[in-house]
Write a protein that holds these residues in place. Structure first.
Motif, mmCIF file in Angstrom:
data_model
loop_
_atom_site.group_PDB
_atom_site.id
_atom_site.type_symbol
_atom_site.label_atom_id
_atom_site.label_comp_id
_atom_site.label_asym_id
_atom_site.label_seq_id
_atom_site.Cartn_x
_atom_site.Cartn_y
_atom_site.Cartn_z
ATOM 1 N N SER A 417 53.316 38.184 26.616
ATOM 2 C CA SER A 417 52.698 37.830 25.334
ATOM 3 C C SER A 417 53.085 38.836 24.240
ATOM 4 O O SER A 417 53.282 38.459 23.092
ATOM 5 C CB SER A 417 51.188 37.674 25.465
ATOM 6 O OG SER A 417 50.622 38.820 26.007
ATOM 7 N N LYS A 418 53.246 40.120 24.637
ATOM 8 C CA LYS A 418 53.707 41.110 23.655
ATOM 9 C C LYS A 418 55.135 40.791 23.202
ATOM 10 O O LYS A 418 55.467 40.921 22.035
ATOM 11 C CB LYS A 418 53.667 42.521 24.263
ATOM 12 C CG LYS A 418 52.293 43.175 24.171
ATOM 13 C CD LYS A 418 52.337 44.602 24.685
ATOM 14 C CE LYS A 418 50.927 45.186 24.747
ATOM 15 N NZ LYS A 418 50.903 46.400 25.570
ATOM 16 N N ALA A 419 55.969 40.407 24.158
ATOM 17 C CA ALA A 419 57.371 40.084 23.846
ATOM 18 C C ALA A 419 57.423 38.904 22.866
ATOM 19 O O ALA A 419 58.189 38.914 21.899
ATOM 20 C CB ALA A 419 58.133 39.756 25.122
ATOM 21 N N ILE A 420 56.597 37.901 23.099
ATOM 22 C CA ILE A 420 56.576 36.721 22.223
ATOM 23 C C ILE A 420 56.058 37.112 20.835
ATOM 24 O O ILE A 420 56.635 36.713 19.813
ATOM 25 C CB ILE A 420 55.729 35.583 22.851
ATOM 26 C CG1 ILE A 420 56.450 35.041 24.108
ATOM 27 C CG2 ILE A 420 55.486 34.451 21.853
ATOM 28 C CD1 ILE A 420 55.603 34.176 25.009
ATOM 29 N N LYS A 421 55.021 37.948 20.804
ATOM 30 C CA LYS A 421 54.465 38.422 19.509
ATOM 31 C C LYS A 421 55.513 39.181 18.722
ATOM 32 O O LYS A 421 55.684 38.992 17.521
ATOM 33 C CB LYS A 421 53.261 39.322 19.755
ATOM 34 C CG LYS A 421 51.946 38.604 19.549
ATOM 35 C CD LYS A 421 50.776 39.564 19.719
ATOM 36 C CE LYS A 421 49.476 38.778 19.864
ATOM 37 N NZ LYS A 421 48.407 39.597 20.402
#
Length: 421
Positions: A417-421
């Motif tokens: 989710s951090k990577a997508i953010k």
């Protein structure tokens, strides 16, 4: 789904039985000892992860009256009848098809490395929008009449498959499309079905953890055409793929009728559809030909094509920002699929691409370097993240990918989710 109980004498399921067993009433079949009830046959099969032979005692405790296992099985018992056989998976399929003998009239199977889910979903949409009862069985589960049953495998196990096909028939559904995975074909899960047609989408590297070589992987895919399709049934494919000559040979040997998508593809291409990428137009073309085989005329098919929606997670446009940045999600998990997706976005929007991706753990390891090289060739920024590492160390997977990204603009962000953010 309504549960219709089926009761059958053993002699109607198995030939050449001793006299004392012929009139034994069978109430059900099971592959998992937990599913066994009184009066069931239990098939003790050695799989990749579990060995059913270790659960025979449990199956007997739960009420199994017949145990079917391989010739090599050491199990002995005076309490229960044991039948040993050389080809246990084939035997399972034969018995199951007799036990659940009602089947929809038009069953179509689709195989290939990529595109199976999209073809199945487009077929489902075309028939559904024309108010024709239809079901699809595959990665997305079993769908029919606004109902949805979750399954764990792309091609369900033999008993689940036949049982659900019988229920679909009882629900007056005569048109079914099944995704046929290479594992499912290799393990006889689609044997003993009277198929109307088989679809071959494409072929590229995947599942080498299971098949070991590309040759064995292709051979498994081709079982649908070389063994399962009946004479004079149909093969739907694309004559521009390199496997076409092999498919053509099989079709001549087995007297199958080949339907090539070229003309359909050219007609669909002219329409302004919401699908991105020529590979999605190919998938839709295959679904159209399959719908034609279910006696749906072209005028009715054409009337719904503009309403066709993209399959969730298949080059799915989820957001468009005011500055024209688009965000897509795609399920691409093979080198070929990743390349096609990126090229389609480039061709449609000619934009700089940022890619968030990872590779699954405990699966085909050779894909990692190939997917990294594709990302490096086509993308401006690459965010390497975790993608279902299973029991493998996620850091190790990311490191393997990053080894091939040197010199490109990449970021190592394990948290998805951090990577997508």
């Amino acid at each position: 789904m309504k549960n219709f109980t089926t009761n059958m004498l053993l002699k109607n399921l198995i030939k050449n039985l001793p006299q004392n067993l012929k009139k034994l009433p069978i109430k059900g079949l099971a592959l998992n000892s937990k599913d066994v009830k009184k009066g069931f046959i239990f098939f003790a099969i050695k799989g990749n992860k579990f060995n059913g032979e270790n659960y025979i005692h449990k199956a007997i405790k739960n009420g199994a009256i017949i145990i079917i296992c391989s010739n090599k099985c050491k199990f002995k018992s005076t309490k229960v009848n044991i039948i040993k056989t050389k080809k246990i998976r084939h035997y399972l399929s034969e018995i199951t098809s007799r036990f659940y003998k009602l089947k929809p009239k038009n069953i179509i199977a689709v195989t290939g490395t990529n595109g199976k889910t999209s073809v199945a979903d487009f077929f489902y949409q075309i028939l559904q929008m024309n108010n024709i009862p239809v079901a699809s069985i595959g990665t997305l589960g079993i769908r029919y009449k606004k109902k949805f049953i979750k399954t764990n495998l792309t091609s369900p196990d033999v008993i689940t498959l036949h049982k659900n096909l019988q229920e679909l028939k009882k629900n007056k559904i005569d048109n079914v499309i099944i995704e046929a995975s290479s594992h499912g074909l290799d393990q006889n899960r689609l044997d003993n079905l009277k198929l109307k047609a088989g679809i071959f989408t494409n072929f590229s590297q995947d599942h080498l953890d299971y098949h070991k070589t590309m040759k064995a992987y292709l051979k498994a895919k081709l079982i649908l055409f070389s063994k399962l399709l009946p004479k004079k049934s149909y093969m739907i494919t694309d004559k521009f793929i390199k496997e076409y000559s092999t498919l053509e040979k099989i079709s001549k040997n087995r007297k199958l009728r080949v339907l090539d998508i070229s003309r359909t593809f050219n007609n669909v291409k002219k329409l302004s559809l919401s699908l991105v990428g020529s590979f999605q137009i190919k998938n839709l073309s295959m679904a159209i030909l399959a719908a034609r085989l279910c006696n749906l005329n072209q005028i009715k098919i054409d009337s719904v094509l503009k309403k066709i929606k993209n399959v969730d997670g298949r080059l799915d446009l989820i957001k468009k920002y005011p500055n024209n940045i688009r965000v897509f999600i795609d399920y691409a998990h093979t080198p070929d699929a990743l390349q096609k997706v990126i090229k389609s976005i480039k061709n449609s929007f000619n934009n700089k691409i940022s890619l968030v991706f990872g590779c699954g753990g405990e699966r085909d390891f050779k894909k990692r370097s190939l997917m990294a090289k594709i990302a490096k060739s086509f993308c401006e920024k690459i965010y390497v993240t975790d993608d279902n590492p299973r029991k493998e160390d996620p850091k190790k997977i990311r490191k393997e990918i990053i080894n091939y990204l040197k010199g490109s603009n990449y970021f190592n962000i394990g948290n998805r989710s951090k990577a997508i953010k």
